[in-house]
Design a protein around this motif. Structure first.
Motif, short mmCIF file in Angstrom:
data_model
loop_
_atom_site.label_atom_id
_atom_site.label_comp_id
_atom_site.label_asym_id
_atom_site.label_seq_id
_atom_site.Cartn_x
_atom_site.Cartn_y
_atom_site.Cartn_z
N PRO A 127 5.84 2.74 -8.04
CA PRO A 127 6.30 2.17 -9.31
C PRO A 127 6.56 0.66 -9.24
CG PRO A 127 7.44 4.23 -8.84
CD PRO A 127 6.70 3.86 -7.59
N GLN A 128 6.96 0.18 -8.08
CA GLN A 128 7.24 -1.24 -7.95
C GLN A 128 5.99 -2.09 -8.09
OE1 GLN A 128 9.95 -2.53 -4.85
NE2 GLN A 128 10.69 -0.44 -4.51
N PHE A 129 4.84 -1.56 -7.65
CA PHE A 129 3.59 -2.32 -7.77
C PHE A 129 3.22 -2.55 -9.24
CE2 PHE A 129 2.85 -0.99 -3.33
CZ PHE A 129 2.45 -2.20 -2.79
N LYS A 130 3.77 -1.74 -10.14
CA LYS A 130 3.48 -1.89 -11.56
C LYS A 130 4.44 -2.85 -12.25
CE LYS A 130 1.77 2.87 -11.78
NZ LYS A 130 1.92 4.22 -12.42
N SER A 131 5.52 -3.19 -11.59
CA SER A 131 6.53 -4.03 -12.24
C SER A 131 6.86 -5.32 -11.49
CB SER A 131 7.82 -3.23 -12.44
OG SER A 131 8.34 -2.78 -11.18
N ARG A 132 6.42 -5.41 -10.23
CA ARG A 132 6.75 -6.59 -9.42
C ARG A 132 5.49 -7.17 -8.81
NH1 ARG A 132 11.69 -5.20 -5.48
NH2 ARG A 132 11.79 -7.47 -5.49
N ARG A 133 5.58 -8.43 -8.39
CA ARG A 133 4.43 -9.06 -7.72
C ARG A 133 4.20 -8.39 -6.36
NH1 ARG A 133 5.68 -14.92 -7.75
NH2 ARG A 133 6.36 -14.56 -5.60
N TRP A 134 2.93 -8.28 -5.97
CA TRP A 134 2.58 -7.53 -4.77
C TRP A 134 3.29 -8.00 -3.51
CZ3 TRP A 134 0.38 -10.12 -0.71
CH2 TRP A 134 -0.21 -11.36 -0.97
N ASP A 135 3.46 -9.33 -3.38
CA ASP A 135 4.09 -9.85 -2.17
C ASP A 135 5.56 -9.46 -2.09
OD1 ASP A 135 4.04 -11.91 -4.42
OD2 ASP A 135 5.60 -12.74 -3.12
N GLN A 136 6.20 -9.29 -3.26
CA GLN A 136 7.59 -8.88 -3.27
C GLN A 136 7.74 -7.42 -2.85
OE1 GLN A 136 8.45 -9.77 -7.39
NE2 GLN A 136 9.05 -11.88 -6.95
N VAL A 137 6.79 -6.60 -3.27
CA VAL A 137 6.84 -5.18 -2.90
C VAL A 137 6.58 -5.01 -1.40
CG1 VAL A 137 5.90 -2.89 -3.34
CG2 VAL A 137 5.99 -4.57 -5.19
N LEU A 138 5.65 -5.78 -0.86
CA LEU A 138 5.31 -5.64 0.56
C LEU A 138 6.43 -6.09 1.49
CD1 LEU A 138 1.55 -6.74 0.74
CD2 LEU A 138 2.53 -4.45 0.46
N GLN A 139 7.44 -6.74 0.94
CA GLN A 139 8.58 -7.16 1.76
C GLN A 139 9.72 -6.14 1.75
OE1 GLN A 139 9.69 -11.50 1.51
NE2 GLN A 139 8.15 -11.52 -0.11
N GLN A 140 9.54 -5.04 1.02
CA GLN A 140 10.60 -4.04 0.92
C GLN A 140 10.82 -3.32 2.25
OE1 GLN A 140 12.55 -3.56 -1.99
NE2 GLN A 140 11.45 -5.49 -2.33
N PRO A 141 12.07 -3.08 2.63
CA PRO A 141 12.36 -2.37 3.88
C PRO A 141 11.75 -0.97 3.86
CG PRO A 141 14.34 -3.41 3.00
CD PRO A 141 13.29 -3.51 1.93
N GLY A 142 11.10 -0.61 4.95
CA GLY A 142 10.57 0.74 5.10
C GLY A 142 9.15 0.94 4.60
N ILE A 143 8.59 -0.03 3.92
CA ILE A 143 7.23 0.14 3.43
C ILE A 143 6.24 0.13 4.60
CG2 ILE A 143 6.81 -2.33 3.03
CD1 ILE A 143 5.24 -1.45 0.48
N ARG A 144 5.28 1.01 4.55
CA ARG A 144 4.29 1.15 5.62
C ARG A 144 2.98 0.52 5.15
NH1 ARG A 144 4.62 7.47 5.76
NH2 ARG A 144 4.58 6.91 3.54
N ILE A 145 2.59 -0.55 5.83
CA ILE A 145 1.41 -1.33 5.44
C ILE A 145 0.31 -1.15 6.47
CG2 ILE A 145 0.56 -3.66 4.93
CD1 ILE A 145 3.48 -4.42 4.27
N GLY A 146 -0.92 -1.05 6.00
CA GLY A 146 -2.06 -0.94 6.90
C GLY A 146 -3.04 -2.08 6.69
N ARG A 147 -3.63 -2.56 7.77
CA ARG A 147 -4.64 -3.61 7.71
C ARG A 147 -5.52 -3.51 8.95
NH1 ARG A 147 -2.66 -8.19 10.82
NH2 ARG A 147 -0.48 -7.88 11.43
N THR A 148 -6.60 -4.25 8.95
CA THR A 148 -7.51 -4.18 10.10
C THR A 148 -7.28 -5.36 11.04
OG1 THR A 148 -9.24 -5.36 8.87
CG2 THR A 148 -9.26 -2.96 8.78
N ASP A 149 -7.82 -5.24 12.22
CA ASP A 149 -7.65 -6.25 13.26
C ASP A 149 -8.43 -7.51 12.91
OD1 ASP A 149 -7.57 -7.76 15.61
OD2 ASP A 149 -7.67 -5.99 16.90
N PRO A 150 -7.74 -8.65 12.75
CA PRO A 150 -8.45 -9.88 12.39
C PRO A 150 -9.45 -10.36 13.43
CG PRO A 150 -6.16 -10.35 12.98
CD PRO A 150 -6.29 -8.86 12.87
N LYS A 151 -9.32 -9.86 14.66
CA LYS A 151 -10.27 -10.24 15.71
C LYS A 151 -11.54 -9.38 15.67
CE LYS A 151 -6.87 -11.99 19.02
NZ LYS A 151 -6.32 -11.83 20.39
#
Length: 296
Positions: A127-151
């Motif tokens: 729900p936060q992604f619909k009401s807040r800017r994405w960078d603000q949501v990604l800073q929330q405690p406990g959120i699990r983020i996935g990304r690939t290896d930049p190398k």
């Protein structure tokens, strides 16, 4: 001797529900081995590959991973293939020239896909992604983020670059630290070919994906501001030491044909006018012909 020869060439017969069917046998040398960026796994395995087999009668075998990872395996002679599809033109540079094994002498830019922030709709953070800017949501405690290896993957490098630019745009000097942590954060960095599955299964709340992945798989996604835009620029080439050069040409011809481009569009890949870089004289005539046709 005759019996052995017949045994080695006969088409196996399979009995299914009382119906006798012939299972075609392909010589291993007929197989077209395509090494491709992991973000294309869905379109390649479920669409392009099967359609290519149906159109040409040639078997398709795909291998998906981060573009840089594949390039490193090719350069280190750990993996051979016929066609290489990368998510960034720069990856080809690591395989070009005598010092790099001359694996790539030319490549074609044929499609693009913007970088997005995708999220699991069942996540408590959705729900936060619909009401807040994405960078603000990604800073929330406990959120699990996935990304690939930049190398190992351009997407991973684009992710770090985009968040770094966002830190400047939104005047948050600690944004990278708060969202990504260190560059090689083992809690976030995952193989490209597994990232989507982890998000869909609920192991992740959010992640960084190309639009072809989010649109194709109906993943809710946020598109960052234009100032932060990063995108995959897909290229393809026939590797210089391709075991099946004829099959490789047939695959490239198919992918760049009207049918292949239509399939890419169905999977929300942004098809562009194909352009060739490198040694134009090394491009097979059939490939050049289909490029010319697609450019019209």
């Amino acid at each position: 001797m005759i019996r052995k020869l017949l045994a080695s060439t006969v088409t196996p017969i399979v009995l299914i529900a009382g119906i006798v069917t012939a299972t075609p046998v392909f010589a291993q040398s007929d197989t077209v081995n395509v090494l491709y960026a992991g973000s294309l796994v869905n379109v390649m395995e479920r669409s392009i590959g099967p359609a290519f087999e149906k159109a040409t009668g040639l078997p398709f075998r795909g291998y998906a991973a981060g573009s840089n990872k594949i390039a490193n395996e090719i350069k280190g002679k750990l993996r051979r293939g016929d066609v290489f599809i990368s998510a960034s033109p720069k990856v080809n540079d690591s395989l070009t020239g005598a010092a790099n094994g001359d694996h790539v002498t030319w490549y074609v830019n044929f499609a693009e896909s913007p970088l997005m922030i995708g999220y699991n709709p069942q996540s408590r953070f959705a729900p936060q992604f619909k009401s807040r800017r994405w960078d603000q949501v990604l800073q929330q405690p406990g959120i699990r983020i996935g990304r690939t290896d930049p190398k190992l993957d351009p997407k991973g490098a684009f992710t770090v670059a985009m968040v770094t630019r966002a830190a400047e745009l939104y005047h948050q000097p600690d944004l990278v630290e708060k969202t990504l942590g260190v560059t090689e954060n083992s809690e976030q960095v995952l193989p490209e070919e597994t990232l989507v599955g982890r998000l869909q299964s609920g192991q992740l709340d959010a992640g960084f994906f190309y639009s072809t992945e989010t649109s194709d798989l109906k993943i809710p996604a946020i598109r960052p501001a234009p100032e932060l835009q990063a995108k995959a620029s897909y290229t393809l080439t026939i590797l210089s030491d391709a075991p099946n050069r004829d099959g490789a040409s047939s695959f490239v011809d198919f992918l760049l044909s009207a049918q292949g481009r239509a399939l890419l569009k169905q999977h929300r890949v942004d098809v562009i006018k194909p352009t060739v870089s490198g040694n134009l004289q090394a491009v097979p005539p059939s490939v050049q012909a289909v490029i010319d046709a697609a450019a019209q």
